[in-house]
Scaffold this motif. Structure first.
Motif, PDB file in Angstrom:
ATOM      1  N   ARG A 128       0.811  -1.224   0.000  1.00 35.13           N
ATOM      2  CA  ARG A 128       0.000   0.000   0.000  1.00 35.13           C
ATOM      3  C   ARG A 128       0.840   1.267   0.000  1.00 35.13           C
ATOM      4  N   SER A 129       2.145   1.122   0.036  1.00 39.91           N
ATOM      5  CA  SER A 129       3.007   2.297  -0.027  1.00 39.91           C
ATOM      6  C   SER A 129       3.034   2.830  -1.447  1.00 39.91           C
ATOM      7  N   THR A 130       3.237   4.124  -1.557  1.00 40.36           N
ATOM      8  CA  THR A 130       3.284   4.734  -2.878  1.00 40.36           C
ATOM      9  C   THR A 130       4.728   4.962  -3.288  1.00 40.36           C
ATOM     10  N   GLU A 131       4.934   5.115  -4.589  1.00 41.40           N
ATOM     11  CA  GLU A 131       6.273   5.336  -5.097  1.00 41.40           C
ATOM     12  C   GLU A 131       6.592   6.819  -5.245  1.00 41.40           C
ATOM     13  N   ASN A 132       5.697   7.695  -4.839  1.00 39.95           N
ATOM     14  CA  ASN A 132       5.911   9.129  -5.027  1.00 39.95           C
ATOM     15  C   ASN A 132       6.461   9.816  -3.778  1.00 39.95           C
ATOM     16  N   GLY A 133       7.138   9.077  -2.925  1.00 40.09           N
ATOM     17  CA  GLY A 133       7.724   9.672  -1.729  1.00 40.09           C
ATOM     18  C   GLY A 133       6.761   9.829  -0.585  1.00 40.09           C
ATOM     19  N   GLY A 134       5.650   9.146  -0.644  1.00 43.05           N
ATOM     20  CA  GLY A 134       4.645   9.233   0.407  1.00 43.05           C
ATOM     21  C   GLY A 134       5.032   8.443   1.637  1.00 43.05           C
ATOM     22  N   ASN A 135       4.043   7.977   2.340  1.00 39.68           N
ATOM     23  CA  ASN A 135       4.265   7.208   3.557  1.00 39.68           C
ATOM     24  C   ASN A 135       4.671   5.791   3.198  1.00 39.68           C
ATOM     25  N   CYS A 136       5.947   5.495   3.318  1.00 40.96           N
ATOM     26  CA  CYS A 136       6.452   4.182   2.920  1.00 40.96           C
ATOM     27  C   CYS A 136       6.932   3.401   4.136  1.00 40.96           C
ATOM     28  N   PHE A 187      -1.250  -6.528  15.444  1.00 39.95           N
ATOM     29  CA  PHE A 187      -1.011  -5.132  15.093  1.00 39.95           C
ATOM     30  C   PHE A 187      -1.577  -4.822  13.707  1.00 39.95           C
ATOM     31  N   ALA A 188      -1.301  -5.684  12.727  1.00 41.94           N
ATOM     32  CA  ALA A 188      -1.795  -5.485  11.365  1.00 41.94           C
ATOM     33  C   ALA A 188      -3.312  -5.562  11.317  1.00 41.94           C
ATOM     34  N   GLU A 189      -3.912  -6.472  12.081  1.00 37.35           N
ATOM     35  CA  GLU A 189      -5.378  -6.581  12.108  1.00 37.35           C
ATOM     36  C   GLU A 189      -6.012  -5.302  12.650  1.00 37.35           C
ATOM     37  N   VAL A 190      -5.405  -4.730  13.668  1.00 32.18           N
ATOM     38  CA  VAL A 190      -5.930  -3.475  14.233  1.00 32.18           C
ATOM     39  C   VAL A 190      -5.812  -2.360  13.192  1.00 32.18           C
ATOM     40  N   LEU A 191      -4.671  -2.253  12.521  1.00 27.69           N
ATOM     41  CA  LEU A 191      -4.506  -1.219  11.499  1.00 27.69           C
ATOM     42  C   LEU A 191      -5.516  -1.362  10.371  1.00 27.69           C
ATOM     43  N   LYS A 192      -5.784  -2.591   9.966  1.00 27.71           N
ATOM     44  CA  LYS A 192      -6.747  -2.822   8.879  1.00 27.71           C
ATOM     45  C   LYS A 192      -8.164  -2.419   9.302  1.00 27.71           C
ATOM     46  N   SER A 193      -8.452  -2.486  10.589  1.00 29.50           N
ATOM     47  CA  SER A 193      -9.800  -2.174  11.061  1.00 29.50           C
ATOM     48  C   SER A 193     -10.041  -0.673  11.230  1.00 29.50           C
ATOM     49  N   ILE A 194      -9.008   0.101  11.127  1.00 31.22           N
ATOM     50  CA  ILE A 194      -9.137   1.563  11.326  1.00 31.22           C
ATOM     51  C   ILE A 194      -9.657   2.218  10.067  1.00 31.22           C
TER      52      ILE A 194
END
Length: 61
Positions: free
Chosen positions: A13-21, A54-61
């Motif tokens: 889900r990270s972008t290649e344009n210098g975003g949140n990676c 941790f990943a499950e919690v992030l996905k639920s947000i």
């Protein structure tokens, strides 16, 4: 294995344009997480089970 020698991969889900990676690496029985813009910076490491929760919690947000 040290995080500095780990095979890091960029989150899909990270972008290649210098975003949140975010990058992940499997280091022994741990999952390590770092900011791709600062590969020499801090690394967060957690057990696989903890990372899964941790990943499950992030996905639920």
């Amino acid at each position: 294995m040290k995080p500095s020698t780990a095979a890091w991969r960029t989150a899909s889900r990270s972008t290649e344009n210098g975003g949140n990676c975010v990058q992940l690496a499997s280091v022994g029985d741990l999952i390590s997480i770092r900011d791709s813009k600062d590969p020499g910076g801090p690394v967060v490491a957690m057990k696989r089970d903890d990372f899964q929760r941790f990943a499950e919690v992030l996905k639920s947000i």
